[in-house]
Design an enzyme around this catalytic site. Structure first.
Site, PDB file in Angstrom:
ATOM      1  N   LYS A 111      34.721  38.818  43.449  1.00 34.61           N
ATOM      2  CA  LYS A 111      34.439  38.008  44.760  1.00 34.61           C
ATOM      3  C   LYS A 111      34.060  36.531  44.424  1.00 34.61           C
ATOM      4  O   LYS A 111      34.249  35.533  45.120  1.00 34.61           O
ATOM      5  CB  LYS A 111      33.150  38.650  45.505  1.00 34.61           C
ATOM      6  N   LYS A 194      44.031  46.559  46.592  1.00 33.84           N
ATOM      7  CA  LYS A 194      43.288  47.348  47.626  1.00 33.84           C
ATOM      8  C   LYS A 194      43.378  47.015  48.963  1.00 33.84           C
ATOM      9  O   LYS A 194      43.563  45.622  49.117  1.00 33.84           O
ATOM     10  CB  LYS A 194      41.686  47.228  46.948  1.00 33.84           C
ATOM     11  N   LYS A 197      39.593  43.455  53.896  1.00 37.99           N
ATOM     12  CA  LYS A 197      39.575  42.717  54.882  1.00 37.99           C
ATOM     13  C   LYS A 197      39.606  41.064  54.506  1.00 37.99           C
ATOM     14  O   LYS A 197      39.876  40.331  55.166  1.00 37.99           O
ATOM     15  CB  LYS A 197      38.484  42.782  55.964  1.00 37.99           C
TER      16      LYS A 197
END
Ligand code: AMP
Ligand code: TRP
Length: 343
Positions: A111, A194, A197
């Site tokens: 992230k 994966k 969103k």
């Protein structure tokens, strides 16, 4: 005694991965266990969230819980920020967890990426808050998708170190519950990534609020390969899972098959048997029909619930009150163990 806890972030656009990896499993556990399901809004703000969207997104996750079959009378549904115990225990855990442990967290690395210096401190200590979520209720079992395994190992390490440091048996060592045929749902555009969103392509994921036309067209456009569908020869020696090399060679095919298996409630072995040698076009038609049949009613019920925010807010308020009652004595016990002065 067993107690279930899990959380989902209100970051918008809940997708099929959230449903098959997590929410659907939450539903089944209610029959046998006391369950606490949390909309983790404090986790969400570890990356920027538009303040105008955070409340509607919180209601969206609560609506998905209810529409999927979580009964708010029986289980507890609430949003994290309404119960102060999470933040209080997280602070103590910030002082238990070691920098070295957090430095190993792959989700932070993914992230934060190259922007590490610019990432929020909250994103870095995110797993400590997650441990606090679970342990504020002394929960013993945590249903999640596969991507959360490492965070749950950290929760275990925190519980063990706290217990050792303070010579107590206060916290249970939690068990992850990662089960079902789709613990890691992959992007419909790229079977090696994966479903998420944060993927810029809407065609990479099926959102729980997508209508029938969107669901069907996303499946029709899903990436495949030129072969026919594989059969049971792709199973590993256990007869349950797809063999690793076979999966790596045809990630898109096995992803779509595992979605079919999970939605139909049948095993991967039976699914492989059913479609062995079929063309993708025929299989996709069946997968689209099944997806619309299973997800359509959930999406519609979510829309209906989101149209009555007062009802959803009342569910979350009631859940928060019940959660706070369970967490309060745990926080009191922790204060005593740590040696904080006060009543
Ligand atoms: P999040 O939206 O990150 O809060 O995730 C909520 C739950 O969904 C967690 O238990 C995740 O492990 C699970 N989850 C998220 N993405 C996927 C995916 N692509 N496949 C399976 N489970 C997932
Ligand atoms: N980190 C989880 C995710 O992104 C969400 C989460 C927060 C959670 N607290 C939790 C999951 C406690 C299980 C238990 O998916």
């Amino acid at each position: 005694m067993s107690r279930i806890f899990s959380g989902v972030q209100p970051t918008g656009d809940l997708h099929l991965g959230n449903y098959l990896g997590a929410i659907r499993n939450f539903v089944g556990l209610q029959a046998d266990f006391e369950c606490i399901y949390c909309v983790v809004d404090m986790h969400a703000i570890t990356v920027w969230q538009d303040p105008k969207q955070l409340a509607p997104h919180t209601r969206e996750v609560a609506a998905a819980f209810i529409a999927s079959g979580i009964d708010p009378e029986n289980s507890i549904i609430f949003n994290q920020s309404q119960v102060t115990a999470h933040a209080e225990l997280a602070w103590v855990f910030n002082c238990v967890a070691r920098m070295g442990w957090l430095n190993r967290m792959t989700q932070f690395k993914e992230k934060a990426g190259k922007q590490r210096e610019n990432a929020s401190v909250g994103l870095y200590v995110y797993p400590n808050l997650m441990a606090a979520d679970i342990l504020a209720y002394k929960a013993t079992h945590v249903p999640v998708g596969e991507d959360q395994k490492q965070h749950l190992e950290l929760t275990r390490d925190i519980a063990i170190k706290f217990n050792n440091d303070f010579e107590t048996d206060c916290f249970p060592v939690v068990e992850p519950l990662i089960f079902g045929e789709a613990t890691r749902v992959m992007s419909l555009r790229d079977g090696t990534k994966k479903m998420s969103k944060s993927d810029p392509s809407e065609y990479s994921r099926i959102n729980l609020t997508d209508g029938a036309d969107d669901i069907a067209s996303k499946i029709r456009k899903a990436k495949t390969d030129p072969g026919e569908l594989p059969g049971p020869e792709a199973l590993a020696a256990d007869g349950l899972h797809v063999e690793g090399e076979a999966e790596k060679a045809r990630p898109e095919a096995f992803n779509l098959l595992s979605i079919y298996a999970a939605l139909s409630g049948q095993s991967m072995a039976v699914t492989l048997e059913q479609f062995a040698g079929a063309q993708f076009s025929a299989f996709k038609g069946e997968l689209a029909d099944l997806s619309v049949a299973k997800l359509g009613p959930i999406g519609e019920e979510m829309q209906r619930l989101m149209a009555s925010p007062d009802h959803v807010d009342a569910v979350l308020r009631d859940g928060a009150e019940r959660a706070a009652v369970i967490a309060a004595p745990v926080i009191k016990e922790v204060h005593e163990i740590v040696g904080f002065l006060g009543s």
